[in-house]
Scaffold this motif. Sequence first.
Motif, PDB file in Angstrom:
ATOM      1  N   PHE A  57       0.840  -1.206   0.000  1.00 39.92           N
ATOM      2  CA  PHE A  57       0.000   0.000   0.000  1.00 39.92           C
ATOM      3  C   PHE A  57       0.870   1.249   0.000  1.00 39.92           C
ATOM      4  O   PHE A  57       0.584   2.212  -0.697  1.00 39.92           O
ATOM      5  N   TYR A  70       2.587   1.269  -3.688  1.00 39.82           N
ATOM      6  CA  TYR A  70       1.709   1.292  -4.857  1.00 39.82           C
ATOM      7  C   TYR A  70       0.434   2.099  -4.655  1.00 39.82           C
ATOM      8  O   TYR A  70      -0.278   2.374  -5.614  1.00 39.82           O
ATOM      9  N   GLY A  71       0.134   2.471  -3.427  1.00 42.09           N
ATOM     10  CA  GLY A  71      -1.009   3.332  -3.128  1.00 42.09           C
ATOM     11  C   GLY A  71      -2.321   2.846  -3.722  1.00 42.09           C
ATOM     12  O   GLY A  71      -2.730   1.707  -3.529  1.00 42.09           O
ATOM     13  N   GLU A  72      -2.977   3.736  -4.442  1.00 36.32           N
ATOM     14  CA  GLU A  72      -4.299   3.465  -5.027  1.00 36.32           C
ATOM     15  C   GLU A  72      -4.298   2.236  -5.926  1.00 36.32           C
ATOM     16  O   GLU A  72      -5.298   1.519  -5.996  1.00 36.32           O
ATOM     17  N   ASP A  73      -3.201   1.973  -6.618  1.00 35.00           N
ATOM     18  CA  ASP A  73      -3.145   0.811  -7.502  1.00 35.00           C
ATOM     19  C   ASP A  73      -3.304  -0.492  -6.724  1.00 35.00           C
ATOM     20  O   ASP A  73      -3.852  -1.461  -7.236  1.00 35.00           O
ATOM     21  N   VAL A  87      -5.086  -0.849  -3.973  1.00 34.68           N
ATOM     22  CA  VAL A  87      -6.455  -0.947  -3.457  1.00 34.68           C
ATOM     23  C   VAL A  87      -7.280  -1.871  -4.348  1.00 34.68           C
ATOM     24  O   VAL A  87      -8.037  -2.715  -3.857  1.00 34.68           O
ATOM     25  N   GLN A  88      -7.117  -1.740  -5.654  1.00 34.33           N
ATOM     26  CA  GLN A  88      -7.838  -2.574  -6.608  1.00 34.33           C
ATOM     27  C   GLN A  88      -7.498  -4.048  -6.403  1.00 34.33           C
ATOM     28  O   GLN A  88      -8.365  -4.914  -6.453  1.00 34.33           O
TER      29      GLN A  88
END
Length: 121
Positions: free
Chosen positions: A99, A102-105, A107-108
């Motif tokens: 997290f 890669y953050g938001e990527d 989350v998917q």
Amino acid sequence: VVSTQSTGEMEPDILAVIMESVASCVETLGVGFIDSAQMEQLTEALRKQLKKNYDKEEERKQARKDEDYDEEVEQTIEDELDQDDYLLGKVSDIIHNLFGVYGEDFVQIMANVPDTHKVLL
């Protein structure tokens, strides 16, 4: 990267060291360290480990209800629980670092993990 084939029968101590190394590599090497195929393998291995932990917790609940339940059974359960909690911490470290990198990527990707397993984290 930890593969789904290798995590099933691996000794918990060895698995913990590998998972710690993966978490460290993700954090240190950042984006690009893991390609999309490896990310899929890693997340599948994490999903399997979470499912295994969830299933073992259900087995522990049943063992405590069993008519043969006694102090010896409880000690075995506690020993297994300590080991499982340690591995769960390593899973959490990997997910935390993914997290962070890669953050938001990521989350998917985590959307594919069942809610019953996410609670363990």
